[in-house]
Design a protein around this motif. Sequence first.
Motif, PDB file in Angstrom:
ATOM      1  N   LYS A 108       0.833  -1.191   0.000  1.00 27.83           N
ATOM      2  CA  LYS A 108       0.000   0.000   0.000  1.00 27.83           C
ATOM      3  C   LYS A 108       0.876   1.252   0.000  1.00 27.83           C
ATOM      4  CE  LYS A 108      -3.969   2.228   0.661  1.00 27.83           C
ATOM      5  NZ  LYS A 108      -5.048   2.229  -0.335  1.00 27.83           N
ATOM      6  N   TYR A 109       0.703   2.106  -1.020  1.00 24.21           N
ATOM      7  CA  TYR A 109       1.440   3.373  -1.064  1.00 24.21           C
ATOM      8  C   TYR A 109       1.153   4.224   0.175  1.00 24.21           C
ATOM      9  CZ  TYR A 109       2.188   2.641  -6.141  1.00 24.21           C
ATOM     10  OH  TYR A 109       2.558   2.159  -7.362  1.00 24.21           O
ATOM     11  N   ASP A 110       2.167   5.038   0.578  1.00 27.99           N
ATOM     12  CA  ASP A 110       1.911   5.951   1.712  1.00 27.99           C
ATOM     13  C   ASP A 110       2.202   7.408   1.344  1.00 27.99           C
ATOM     14  OD1 ASP A 110       4.696   6.413   1.890  1.00 27.99           O
ATOM     15  OD2 ASP A 110       4.662   6.332   4.076  1.00 27.99           O
ATOM     16  N   ASP A 111       2.256   7.734   0.047  1.00 24.71           N
ATOM     17  CA  ASP A 111       2.399   9.094  -0.493  1.00 24.71           C
ATOM     18  C   ASP A 111       3.842   9.585  -0.595  1.00 24.71           C
ATOM     19  OD1 ASP A 111      -0.359   9.159  -0.615  1.00 24.71           O
ATOM     20  OD2 ASP A 111      -0.597  10.424   1.157  1.00 24.71           O
ATOM     21  N   GLU A 164      -1.744   7.566  -5.424  1.00 19.26           N
ATOM     22  CA  GLU A 164      -3.017   6.879  -5.638  1.00 19.26           C
ATOM     23  C   GLU A 164      -3.341   5.988  -4.438  1.00 19.26           C
ATOM     24  OE1 GLU A 164      -3.068   4.851  -9.362  1.00 19.26           O
ATOM     25  OE2 GLU A 164      -2.953   6.706 -10.536  1.00 19.26           O
ATOM     26  N   THR A 165      -4.567   5.562  -4.379  1.00 22.37           N
ATOM     27  CA  THR A 165      -5.020   4.751  -3.246  1.00 22.37           C
ATOM     28  C   THR A 165      -4.881   3.257  -3.489  1.00 22.37           C
ATOM     29  OG1 THR A 165      -7.296   4.837  -4.084  1.00 22.37           O
ATOM     30  CG2 THR A 165      -6.634   6.527  -2.495  1.00 22.37           C
ATOM     31  N   ASP A 166      -4.630   2.868  -4.738  1.00 16.04           N
ATOM     32  CA  ASP A 166      -4.499   1.443  -5.044  1.00 16.04           C
ATOM     33  C   ASP A 166      -3.229   0.864  -4.426  1.00 16.04           C
ATOM     34  OD1 ASP A 166      -6.806   1.568  -6.493  1.00 16.04           O
ATOM     35  OD2 ASP A 166      -5.819   1.765  -8.444  1.00 16.04           O
ATOM     36  N   SER A 167      -3.226  -0.457  -4.268  1.00 14.88           N
ATOM     37  CA  SER A 167      -2.049  -1.174  -3.784  1.00 14.88           C
ATOM     38  C   SER A 167      -1.391  -1.919  -4.933  1.00 14.88           C
ATOM     39  CB  SER A 167      -2.449  -2.184  -2.693  1.00 14.88           C
ATOM     40  OG  SER A 167      -3.022  -1.554  -1.586  1.00 14.88           O
ATOM     41  N   THR A 221      -0.714  -1.290   6.651  1.00 14.00           N
ATOM     42  CA  THR A 221      -1.809  -1.797   5.802  1.00 14.00           C
ATOM     43  C   THR A 221      -1.320  -2.680   4.663  1.00 14.00           C
ATOM     44  OG1 THR A 221      -1.750   0.260   4.520  1.00 14.00           O
ATOM     45  CG2 THR A 221      -3.342   0.137   6.326  1.00 14.00           C
TER      46      THR A 221
END
Length: 439
Positions: A108-111, A164-167, A221
């Motif tokens: 999961k990206y964290d920005d 983005e919110t995708d993993s 996450t």
Amino acid sequence: MKKFLGLIAVLTLMVSCSDDTINDSDFVAGGTFTNSNIRVVQIDTMNVETYTMKFDSLVTSQATRMLIGRYVDPVFGTVKSSSYAELLPYSYTIDSEAEYDSIAFFLKYDDYYYNDTLKSNTIHIKELSEILYPEDGSNFYNTSEVAYSEDDLGSITYTPRPLETDSLYIKLSDDLGQGIFEQLQQKDITNTEEFKNYFPGITFQPGEDDDGSIVGFDYSTSVMRMYYSISEENSRVQYAIDFAINTSSSPIPFFNKMSVVETNEYLTTLTDKEVVINSSDSDNQSFVQSGIGYTTKIEFSNLKTLFDIEGQGTLLNAVLKIKPVLGSYSDELALRDNLSVYIVDTNNNITNQLLGTDGAAVQATLNLDNQEFNDIYYEIPLTTYIEGILTTDRDAEYAIILLPENYNSTVDRFVLMGKEGADEGVKLELTYAIYDEDE
């Protein structure tokens, strides 16, 4: 010294001696002060020495994210980060009628990211060959070594989309999944220690030839997920077990390993934290890089010459301005809005973060007001720090260093100017009030 005192005299003549020159918010004047002739001067001729040093290691088992990637920096060299993690299942129970389906990892990206996200990155997931336990029994560091298998459990080549919110979905080896499934289903593994002995953990390694970016992922996450199904009367129902990254045990069995190779000629001389290089010996530059441990050290060698000015004095304000080297930064190798300021002792050990009079942490703040004229600099309020030097033993040694915020969870880098040349890159500006007692 004559030049310095001459400048003071000129500046003194240029400012008013009236009470209007004193801002009541700056200081509280006593009776002696208010009954005196007051001169307020601006001084920017104090000597400032800047150096580059490198910490032997940084604690990264307390990082706030996973950092994975590799890129080639034109100044610092090849920068690489990989993550190591212990995984634990949410459940040790699988129904005896269940059948294994598949296993994958979701990152999961964290920005956070650094450098060029338009280029593709590769991530290789590999199994650790030893349990994650630090050598000193307390922490893992950016230099820690943990053995792992060369065979991939899974891999992915992707173009980062860190906002983005995708993993990221990374399919893992069915041999791994089937083995864990059978161990849990047959109750050969029923607790944490048994699971760790069977499967010590994983590492996320960037591609050996990648030249893209280092990307942050949220370890809270991001999970390994194993799918299985159970046959019902008219269909098969799918279930899943998640294996989370363990960051709650003590010592924490997680860390980021950050390194730089093929670094520039100046930085290769920094073999330990007690070795420093003056900016005058490194092309009028000093360097900062979080995650790796490079930092700019700043000393003020002649502050006590303020005592040589006739009369009694009071420091009203002190600000340090330091410029980044033009051309050393870009949209990819970005300057950050703030840098943190720490105090180091004579052995270059961090003693504490520098605090202001309000108890808040002092920061170096990027000033872009005159960006169109390439007049960009970091501004650091140092009144409290300079006052501390002026009111302590004359021979005491002090120094501050600059580090990016979250320096154990980022790889941000900066190239800062030294004091040489016509366009002075570092300057300490003092506002100083001088008064003489009435006889």
